[in-house]
Scaffold this motif. Structure first.
Motif, PDB file in Angstrom:
ATOM      1  N   TYR A 137       0.810  -1.212   0.000  1.00  0.00           N
ATOM      2  CA  TYR A 137       0.000   0.000   0.000  1.00  0.00           C
ATOM      3  C   TYR A 137       0.846   1.267   0.000  1.00  0.00           C
ATOM      4  O   TYR A 137       0.491   2.251  -0.650  1.00  0.00           O
ATOM      5  N   ILE A 138       1.943   1.258   0.753  1.00  0.00           N
ATOM      6  CA  ILE A 138       2.760   2.473   0.840  1.00  0.00           C
ATOM      7  C   ILE A 138       3.321   2.842  -0.522  1.00  0.00           C
ATOM      8  O   ILE A 138       3.278   4.011  -0.934  1.00  0.00           O
ATOM      9  N   TRP A 139       3.868   1.862  -1.233  1.00  0.00           N
ATOM     10  CA  TRP A 139       4.436   2.183  -2.544  1.00  0.00           C
ATOM     11  C   TRP A 139       3.361   2.674  -3.502  1.00  0.00           C
ATOM     12  O   TRP A 139       3.574   3.632  -4.250  1.00  0.00           O
ATOM     13  N   ARG A 140       2.209   2.016  -3.479  1.00  0.00           N
ATOM     14  CA  ARG A 140       1.110   2.436  -4.353  1.00  0.00           C
ATOM     15  C   ARG A 140       0.654   3.847  -3.978  1.00  0.00           C
ATOM     16  O   ARG A 140       0.450   4.703  -4.845  1.00  0.00           O
ATOM     17  N   THR A 141       0.505   4.106  -2.687  1.00  0.00           N
ATOM     18  CA  THR A 141       0.086   5.430  -2.221  1.00  0.00           C
ATOM     19  C   THR A 141       1.113   6.487  -2.585  1.00  0.00           C
ATOM     20  O   THR A 141       0.772   7.590  -3.030  1.00  0.00           O
ATOM     21  N   LEU A 142       2.399   6.156  -2.406  1.00  0.00           N
ATOM     22  CA  LEU A 142       3.460   7.109  -2.712  1.00  0.00           C
ATOM     23  C   LEU A 142       3.479   7.460  -4.198  1.00  0.00           C
ATOM     24  O   LEU A 142       3.573   8.634  -4.571  1.00  0.00           O
ATOM     25  N   VAL A 147      -6.897  -6.101   9.892  1.00  0.00           N
ATOM     26  CA  VAL A 147      -6.536  -4.844  10.558  1.00  0.00           C
ATOM     27  C   VAL A 147      -5.587  -3.994   9.717  1.00  0.00           C
ATOM     28  O   VAL A 147      -5.844  -2.800   9.493  1.00  0.00           O
ATOM     29  N   PRO A 148      -4.469  -4.534   9.192  1.00  0.00           N
ATOM     30  CA  PRO A 148      -3.572  -3.680   8.407  1.00  0.00           C
ATOM     31  C   PRO A 148      -4.246  -3.065   7.196  1.00  0.00           C
ATOM     32  O   PRO A 148      -4.035  -1.891   6.885  1.00  0.00           O
ATOM     33  N   ARG A 149      -5.107  -3.851   6.516  1.00  0.00           N
ATOM     34  CA  ARG A 149      -5.763  -3.334   5.323  1.00  0.00           C
ATOM     35  C   ARG A 149      -6.784  -2.240   5.663  1.00  0.00           C
ATOM     36  O   ARG A 149      -6.938  -1.261   4.934  1.00  0.00           O
ATOM     37  N   ILE A 150      -7.493  -2.402   6.767  1.00  0.00           N
ATOM     38  CA  ILE A 150      -8.465  -1.380   7.184  1.00  0.00           C
ATOM     39  C   ILE A 150      -7.752  -0.077   7.528  1.00  0.00           C
ATOM     40  O   ILE A 150      -8.169   1.015   7.130  1.00  0.00           O
ATOM     41  N   VAL A 151      -6.629  -0.193   8.268  1.00  0.00           N
ATOM     42  CA  VAL A 151      -5.852   0.995   8.638  1.00  0.00           C
ATOM     43  C   VAL A 151      -5.355   1.715   7.392  1.00  0.00           C
ATOM     44  O   VAL A 151      -5.448   2.943   7.272  1.00  0.00           O
ATOM     45  N   MET A 152      -4.832   0.954   6.419  1.00  0.00           N
ATOM     46  CA  MET A 152      -4.313   1.578   5.211  1.00  0.00           C
ATOM     47  C   MET A 152      -5.426   2.177   4.355  1.00  0.00           C
ATOM     48  O   MET A 152      -5.225   3.195   3.681  1.00  0.00           O
ATOM     49  N   SER A 153      -6.629   1.583   4.375  1.00  0.00           N
ATOM     50  CA  SER A 153      -7.755   2.142   3.621  1.00  0.00           C
ATOM     51  C   SER A 153      -8.149   3.514   4.170  1.00  0.00           C
ATOM     52  O   SER A 153      -8.388   4.464   3.413  1.00  0.00           O
ATOM     53  N   ILE A 154      -8.209   3.624   5.496  1.00  0.00           N
ATOM     54  CA  ILE A 154      -8.519   4.920   6.132  1.00  0.00           C
ATOM     55  C   ILE A 154      -7.430   5.938   5.802  1.00  0.00           C
ATOM     56  O   ILE A 154      -7.701   7.102   5.473  1.00  0.00           O
ATOM     57  N   PHE A 155      -6.193   5.495   5.880  1.00  0.00           N
ATOM     58  CA  PHE A 155      -5.049   6.364   5.606  1.00  0.00           C
ATOM     59  C   PHE A 155      -5.116   6.908   4.175  1.00  0.00           C
ATOM     60  O   PHE A 155      -4.916   8.106   3.928  1.00  0.00           O
ATOM     61  N   ARG A 156      -5.443   6.041   3.203  1.00  0.00           N
ATOM     62  CA  ARG A 156      -5.514   6.467   1.805  1.00  0.00           C
ATOM     63  C   ARG A 156      -6.684   7.419   1.563  1.00  0.00           C
ATOM     64  O   ARG A 156      -6.585   8.346   0.755  1.00  0.00           O
TER      65      ARG A 156
END
Length: 731
Positions: A423-428, A494-503
């Motif tokens: 997710y971080i690389w995609r978001t970046l 949990v990690p995917r939910i956190v990253m979805s909110i972050f995005r």
């Protein structure tokens, strides 16, 4: 520019360099040392030979040499490899830079330098020379070793640190303080342009190369690759960075394409030529008078560089979980300073804050440590054996245990790492694109609309155009990872939910920023949420398919080289794939006829093509042989190809080459004590044990062609082809 003088100087240093390097090869010394000696002999400081007419001419050629050397480095060190070893490299580089900065500042205080001079001295001592280490690894035949890839990763990260350090030192020199905003802006700009170059390069270049495939012979490929290298170098300078950084980035982008090996092959002669000029230019900086006057500071600083790099480099590798052998080999490879030391010194001189005598001292330290680098690299295995023998058993146990622990992680940690990576690389990447759109809108679109439209239409049109351009990427930012890419996800969400909110928060911030800049914060916040929901509703189906296709193409281009060698993206029928594998020197069936290699029976695959240089042999017959460097087309299942890859790509360990003068046709009279007496050409193991081939035997007046069943007798004259240095072992 005096063209005649430019060519005259180039001819003089190349002829002198050729003579000196031949001498160094004869006495079995590293070639890079020969170039440095040739540079000193060509300089005005050596009065017994003519010198170059204008030193600026050599600087011109040397700058081209640095660009091409860094481009060649990038070709062998792709972004994917940098990311895979980035954590270890970043930590090690940080330890080295911080440690050597402190050591440089401390030793500068002891020598009575001012604080600003101490800071610049620390900066100069903290950067190992990428070009010198690459040349030493090539000369010593160590490029296939494990520690060399780690060292090169550290050098790349150090070069990144050097850009930040130059901004930091400039800020301190001008304002006597650290401008945090300027430093943060410089780092952000570096990251931004690296990602943009990476995105555009990976998405565009592999596709272009595939479409140009039928036109790309060796000549055209050289012109295209050098044009891309120099073009990126110029663009890098335009963006405020060095030419070397741009050349390295372009090489790294091309390293991921299936043309990397061919580009490296056609560029090698150009790299060797201009690389030689660069090292000769370093030798021209040696000033005997300065060395005599400041011999003690030069020796002290050289000792600090050697000891500091060994200690901090070895410690950094151990901290990141490398073995003691790899850590020591890495530390001993970094024992020099080079081109960035000169760049930082030039910066200090240009700002008027660096004392004049420090520059020639640093040049002398660089030359001295460059001379010693190949010897320290050779010393590393011996030092490791001594250290291992005398290291307390408990400490050795702790190092081994730490290395094993560093390579493990529990299931939860693995899941967070995998999710964050994905997710971080995609978001970046998408964030960088959105930032670029915002910059273009603010710097170019809005001023243009202000000239042709009245208020408030200029702001309304700008907002509409900007959000329309951003909408596909905002939607892609909000999309969940597809099942194909998320196949290895574990049970917890949990990690995917956190990253979805972050995005979602990041996407909202971009929309709010654009609308707040054009209108007001209230409008931006209210319209931002509405715009996000509208984007999701209007573009969900079509954009999702389009962005998935774009992502797939990007990932295929990024992994083109690996996909081509594994065949995973090239299905033939059912579960069979067509892969293209480069044959290494250690391949099991190298040199054998296909009929004798029995590849089908042993590995379950079929060889359907052989590419040898520009020649392609489709459906090779049983009499064809496979040689190192060939690219073989193989059809098989994923499992069969995975098992075959390490066998075909295996490389033999680098060995010391035989002097051609020792390899010749000769003869020897066999005495009664010869180890060959009573043996045949087969049982004597002449090939494997003595590097010899028996051609004929003279017994009395009779000549006997080499007979595999003939027993050697005392008095026989044996005619051989091979290494004459081993003749004494046969008599």
């Amino acid at each position: 520019m005096n063209v005649e003088g430019l060519i005259t100087d180039l001819a003089f240093i190349l002829l002198l360099g050729a003579g000196v390097t031949i001498l160094f090869k004869w006495i079995k010394q590293p070639v890079v040392l020969g170039y440095i000696v040739a540079g000193f002999l060509a300089s005005p400081h050596f009065e017994y030979l003519p010198s170059v007419t204008t030193e600026e001419n050599i600087d011109f050629w040397a700058q081209i040499g640095i660009v091409i050397l860094l481009f060649s480095l990038g070709l062998e060190f792709s972004f994917k490899k940098l990311v895979n070893s980035g954590g270890s490299a970043a930590v090690t580089a940080l330890i080295i830079v911080a440690g050597m900065m402190c050591a440089g500042i401390a030793i500068g205080h002891l020598m009575g330098f001012t604080m600003i001079n101490c800071l610049f001295l620390g900066g100069m001592l903290s950067m190992s020379s990428t070009t010198i280490i690459i040349k030493a690894f090539n000369d010593l035949g160590l490029r296939q070793k494990k520690f060399t890839s780690l060292v090169l990763a550290v050098l790349v990260v150090e070069d990144m640190f050097a850009v930040v350090m130059m901004v930091l030192l400039s800020s301190i020199a001008i304002n006597n303080s650290v401008e945090g905003g300027e430093l943060l802006y410089s780092v952000a700009k570096l990251v931004f342009f690296l990602v943009i170059w990476f995105l555009v390069g990976v998405f565009v270049l592999p596709s272009l190369f595939r479409s140009w495939n039928r036109f790309l012979n060796s000549e055209t490929l050289l012109v295209v690759s050098m044009g891309l290298c120099l073009g990126m170098a110029v663009f890098s300078v335009y963006c405020g960075f060095s030419m070397a950084l741009g050349a390295f980035v372009m090489g790294s982008i091309l390293a991921g394409t299936s043309y990397a090996e061919r580009i490296e092959h056609v560029v090698t002669p150009v790299k060797d030529l201009f690389g030689a000029v660069f090292f000769i230019s370093v030798g021209m900086m040696v000033q005997p008078a300065i060395i005599v006057q400041y011999w003690l500071p030069i020796l002290i600083l050289s000792l600090v560089v050697v000891v500091g790099m060994i200690v901090f480099g070895t410690f950094g590798m151990l901290v990141t979980g490398q073995s003691l052998l790899v850590a020591i080999e890495s530390g001993f490879s970094l024992t020099q300073i080079g081109e960035f030391a000169f760049i930082i010194a030039t910066l200090g001189m240009g700002l008027g804050v660096l004392d004049a005598e420090i520059y020639p001292i640093v040049v002398a330290v660089s030359v001295l440590t460059t001379f010693t680098t190949p010897y320290f690299i050779k010393m590393a295995p011996g030092v490791y054996k001594v250290v291992e023998r005398h290291l307390p058993r408990r400490l050795n146990f702790l190092i081994d245990r730490y290395q094993k622990e560093a390579s493990r992680s529990n299931a939860v940690e693995r899941q967070w790492v995998v999710t964050l990576k994905r997710y971080i690389w995609r978001t970046l990447l998408y964030s960088i694109i959105l930032i670029a759109i915002t910059i273009v809108a603010r710097q170019y679109l809005m001023p243009w609309l202000s000239d042709i439209l009245a208020s408030p239409w200029q702001r309304i049109v700008c907002a509409a155009v900007t959000l329309a351009a951003m909408s596909p990427f905002l939607f892609a930012l909000l999309l969940p990872i597809s099942k194909r890419n998320d196949a290895d996800a574990t049970s917890t969400n949990v990690p995917r939910i956190v990253m979805s909110i972050f995005r979602f928060v990041i996407a909202l911030m971009f929309v709010v920023y654009v609308l707040s800049w054009l209108f007001s914060m209230k409008v931006g916040l209210a319209a931002g949420i509405a715009a996000i929901l509208l984007i999701v509703m209007l573009f969900s189906h079509n954009v999702k398919e389009r962005m998935s296709a774009i992502e797939s193409k990007f990932l295929d281009n990024l992994n083109e080289r690996d996909l081509r060698r594994s065949g995973k993206n090239n299905s033939v029928v059912n579960d069979l794939h067509l892969a293209y594998i480069t044959v290494g020197t250690g391949c099991d069936f190298v040199g054998e006829r296909l009929a004798d290699s029995n590849v089908r029976a042993r590995y379950g695959v079929n060889i359907v093509s052989i590419q040898r240089g520009a020649e392609v042999i489709p459906i090779p017959d049983a009499a064809r042989r496979v040689f190192p460097g060939d690219v073989i087309g193989v059809i098989g299942t994923d499992d069969q190809i995975e098992r075959l890859l390490p066998i075909v790509e295996a490389q033999r360990p680098a060995t010391e080459s035989i002097n051609p003068a020792d390899f010749k046709f000769t003869s020897i009279l066999l005495s009664e004590t010869s180890p060959l007496i009573g043996k045949t050409p087969i049982t004597s193991n002449l090939r494997s044990a003595y590097d010899m081939l028996a051609v004929a035997v003279q017994r009395g007046d009779t000549y006997i062609d080499s007979d595999p069943n003939l027993c050697f007798e005392p008095g026989d004259i044996l005619y051989l082809v091979g290494n004459t240095a081993r003749l004494s072992d046969l008599n």
